[in-house]
Design a protein around this motif. Sequence first.
Motif, PDB file in Angstrom:
ATOM      1  N   GLU A 106       0.810  -1.227   0.000  1.00 43.45           N
ATOM      2  CA  GLU A 106       0.000   0.000   0.000  1.00 43.45           C
ATOM      3  C   GLU A 106       0.842   1.276   0.000  1.00 43.45           C
ATOM      4  OE1 GLU A 106       0.631  -1.350   4.252  1.00 43.45           O
ATOM      5  OE2 GLU A 106       0.037  -2.281   2.346  1.00 43.45           O
ATOM      6  N   ARG A 107       2.125   1.180   0.317  1.00 45.28           N
ATOM      7  CA  ARG A 107       2.969   2.380   0.341  1.00 45.28           C
ATOM      8  C   ARG A 107       3.786   2.522  -0.948  1.00 45.28           C
ATOM      9  NH1 ARG A 107       6.204   4.104   5.352  1.00 45.28           N
ATOM     10  NH2 ARG A 107       5.669   6.107   4.385  1.00 45.28           N
ATOM     11  N   THR A 109       3.951   4.130  -4.761  1.00 40.65           N
ATOM     12  CA  THR A 109       3.429   5.129  -5.693  1.00 40.65           C
ATOM     13  C   THR A 109       3.995   4.824  -7.072  1.00 40.65           C
ATOM     14  OG1 THR A 109       3.267   6.839  -3.993  1.00 40.65           O
ATOM     15  CG2 THR A 109       3.366   7.588  -6.288  1.00 40.65           C
ATOM     16  N   VAL A 111       4.785   5.860 -10.991  1.00 39.53           N
ATOM     17  CA  VAL A 111       4.998   7.022 -11.863  1.00 39.53           C
ATOM     18  C   VAL A 111       5.364   6.517 -13.256  1.00 39.53           C
ATOM     19  CG1 VAL A 111       5.716   8.544  -9.965  1.00 39.53           C
ATOM     20  CG2 VAL A 111       7.439   7.227 -11.206  1.00 39.53           C
ATOM     21  N   TYR A 120       9.347  13.309  -7.204  1.00 49.74           N
ATOM     22  CA  TYR A 120       8.683  12.759  -6.027  1.00 49.74           C
ATOM     23  C   TYR A 120       9.677  12.651  -4.868  1.00 49.74           C
ATOM     24  CZ  TYR A 120       5.515   9.792  -3.303  1.00 49.74           C
ATOM     25  OH  TYR A 120       4.699   9.285  -2.316  1.00 49.74           O
ATOM     26  N   LYS A 124       9.764  14.447  -1.134  1.00 52.85           N
ATOM     27  CA  LYS A 124       9.740  13.632   0.085  1.00 52.85           C
ATOM     28  C   LYS A 124      10.956  13.872   0.980  1.00 52.85           C
ATOM     29  CE  LYS A 124       5.933  11.301   0.052  1.00 52.85           C
ATOM     30  NZ  LYS A 124       5.020  11.255   1.212  1.00 52.85           N
ATOM     31  N   GLU A 224       8.568   3.659   2.239  1.00 51.07           N
ATOM     32  CA  GLU A 224       7.782   4.079   1.084  1.00 51.07           C
ATOM     33  C   GLU A 224       8.573   3.806  -0.196  1.00 51.07           C
ATOM     34  OE1 GLU A 224       5.352   7.977  -0.594  1.00 51.07           O
ATOM     35  OE2 GLU A 224       6.569   8.145   1.224  1.00 51.07           O
ATOM     36  N   VAL A 226       8.731   4.135  -4.652  1.00 48.59           N
ATOM     37  CA  VAL A 226       8.284   4.666  -5.934  1.00 48.59           C
ATOM     38  C   VAL A 226       8.645   3.643  -7.001  1.00 48.59           C
ATOM     39  CG1 VAL A 226       8.535   6.503  -7.642  1.00 48.59           C
ATOM     40  CG2 VAL A 226       8.586   7.058  -5.209  1.00 48.59           C
TER      41      VAL A 226
END
Length: 258
Positions: A106-107, A109, A111, A120, A124, A224, A226
């Motif tokens: 769920e963490r 993202t 792109v 991004y 952050k 997190e 990406v």
Amino acid sequence: MIMMLSGTSDARQLALAIRDAGYDIFATVVTEHAAEQMAHVGIHAHVGRLTASQMIALMNEHKVKAIVDASHPFAEEASRQAMQAAERACVPYIRYERKESVIAYERVTFVDSYEAAAQYAANKKGVVMLTTGSKTLPIFADMLLPLPDVRLIARMLPRKDNMELCERLRFPQENIIAMQGPFTKQLDIALMQHFGVTLLVTKESGRVGFVDEKIAAAQELGIETVVIRRPKLAYPNVYNEFSDIIRALEREIKKEEK
């Protein structure tokens, strides 16, 4: 003769499967190391990036009947050149594409570009671990190295040209992880913990590209992530299984011989 764009471990396995199916095959690779790995399994490899015209010259020299493009999912320029060469030479083009990973963390993202990933990360801040290779390192270095509240850690192959690139970019050597994979989840966890990583940047290279291990490591540590999506090219024939590639070769070559 079959010409195959290669350079990854699954591409080498595919080359062997094609040879075992009774086809003569040679590969094109980018590095001497990749050529050596091909030589270990008895397959000749041409080293160097090729334009469409250079591919056509090789195809004429070896009387190539089909191109199998098993290049990396992010080597879009190589694929474009191969498709163009196949079209100009009136030779069948068959694309082998690794299956994509199913990412449920769920963490994460997603792109669509390296530039978006770098932006991004800039927003952050923190300790950013980059596992996208050296080719696009300048994009991240230009945007992130000047920021005082970002530490950029880059993992790449331990090659001389990569270290020279880092030197040109004034990339701090204490932030370089020069290692040859494959990487296990446990090793990824250790590296992330060692550097205190707060954001992982990777690309969707598929399960063979060890994306699953990176994501699993980040998930276990609550980091997190990406993920850069694969480029979308209009491949005329694309398959995910070796058996489908061999069947496509049989079909396309029979068409050419009629």
